[in-house]
Design a protein around this motif. Structure first.
Motif, PDB file in Angstrom:
ATOM      1  N   TYR A 168       0.827  -1.099  -0.003  1.00  0.00           N
ATOM      2  CA  TYR A 168      -0.083   0.055   0.162  1.00  0.00           C
ATOM      3  C   TYR A 168       0.823   1.163   0.184  1.00  0.00           C
ATOM      4  CZ  TYR A 168      -3.484   3.144   1.786  1.00  0.00           C
ATOM      5  OH  TYR A 168      -4.520   4.667   1.971  1.00  0.00           O
ATOM      6  N   ASP A 209      -2.204   7.712  -0.932  1.00  0.00           N
ATOM      7  CA  ASP A 209      -2.678   8.700  -1.797  1.00  0.00           C
ATOM      8  C   ASP A 209      -1.608   9.306  -2.568  1.00  0.00           C
ATOM      9  OD1 ASP A 209      -5.526   8.373  -1.020  1.00  0.00           O
ATOM     10  OD2 ASP A 209      -5.200   9.737   0.667  1.00  0.00           O
ATOM     11  N   GLN A 213      -3.780   3.063  -5.182  1.00  0.00           N
ATOM     12  CA  GLN A 213      -3.246   3.070  -3.891  1.00  0.00           C
ATOM     13  C   GLN A 213      -1.939   2.341  -3.764  1.00  0.00           C
ATOM     14  OE1 GLN A 213      -6.551   1.805  -1.601  1.00  0.00           O
ATOM     15  NE2 GLN A 213      -7.814   3.860  -1.857  1.00  0.00           N
TER      16      GLN A 213
END
Length: 291
Positions: free
Chosen positions: A210, A213, A279
């Protein structure tokens, strides 16, 4: 809404298995000419430039010239990106077709493939293409991509072999150590023949870690259309994870103004990655503000 370019994947077959590219998960597919022209007719309202690939190599197609004829017919410009392995498959009249604005050759394709070809077998057609361009005084750019500069200098020996070859052929002095130190974006070898530099990048995948943003050029500077006709917001979404629609049953206008597309675009404006694939994409770090 206008895009700098639209990626249209003529085929998702590249003919190689480069270690820096993702494994192909979709079945082999070639966009047929009639459907391609229907896509071009819609695309020309949004862009003046067509990049003829996503992950496939357009030069694997024996009828590449017919696709370029369609691009030219509709007064658009084409960009060809290739590994360089299939240059001999086409005459120069095709490679320097009047629609072609730029030819990108991914030089690291040789170094990152298990191939029986020698370096000379690979590089001679590349150099011959450059020579043919110079003799024809063709206006297209030839962009020789060396996107393998990493901090560990893991490709130094291969790059030195390339630099030695280009130094002799173009009668210019190329300093590899300076390239690693100064990191220019490109070096001019001859008129509109550039040696272009960048680093390796990680292809986005739902299996990646991950990254959070950020912003991206997807749905801002470009969109991509896979060989299947599915539209995706990003030229790196080669498996259609973020499918926005299908041009077999929807119009391009309908697709790029869909709820999902608008949410992605608005998210990027606010520095937010609303899609899971975004993401888990590290490429968007390249668009982060330097301030």
């Amino acid at each position: 809404m206008k895009f700098y370019r639209i990626y249209i994947e003529l085929t998702n077959v590249c003919g190689l298995k480069c270690s820096f590219c993702p494994s192909k998960n979709l079945p082999a597919k070639q966009m047929d000419l009639a459907f391609f022209e229907s896509v071009i007719k819609q695309a020309k309202a949004y862009t003046k430039e067509i990049a003829c690939h996503v992950v496939g190599d357009p030069l694997t197609l024996s009828n590449l010239c017919e696709y370029l004829d369609i691009v030219y017919k509709h007064k658009l410009k084409a960009v060809l990106t290739t590994s360089g392995y299939f240059l001999r498959k086409h005459p120069y009249d095709t490679l320097f077709h009047p629609s072609v604005k730029q030819i990108n050759i991914s030089l690291n394709s040789f170094n990152k493939n298990d191939t029986a070809w020698t370096f000379e077998q690979y590089i001679i057609p590349v150099l011959d293409l450059c020579d043919a361009k110079r003799k024809r005084a063709n206006k297209a750019f030839v962009n020789l991509r060396l996107w393998n500069l990493d901090e560990a200098m893991s490709e130094f020996d291969f790059n030195r072999m390339l630099f030695d070859t280009f130094s002799r052929h173009f009668e210019t002095k190329l300093d590899l150590a300076a390239i690693y130190r100064e990191r220019p974006k490109s070096i001019r070898l001859a008129d509109k023949i550039l040696l272009h530099f960048d680093t390796y990048f990680e292809w986005p995948s739902l299996k990646n870690q991950y990254y959070g943003d950020g912003t991206c050029q997807g749905l801002q500077s470009h969109i991509a259309i896979l060989a299947s006709g599915k539209v995706v917001p990003c030229c790196l979404d080669c498996d259609g994870v973020m499918e926005l629609g299908d041009l077999h049953c929807q119009s391009m206008d309908e697709i790029i103004h869909s709820r999902r597309a608008l949410a992605i675009r608005q998210g990027f404006k606010e520095n937010k990655a609303v899609e899971e694939l975004c993401q888990k994409c590290s490429y968007k770090k390249r668009f982060a503000s330097k301030t």
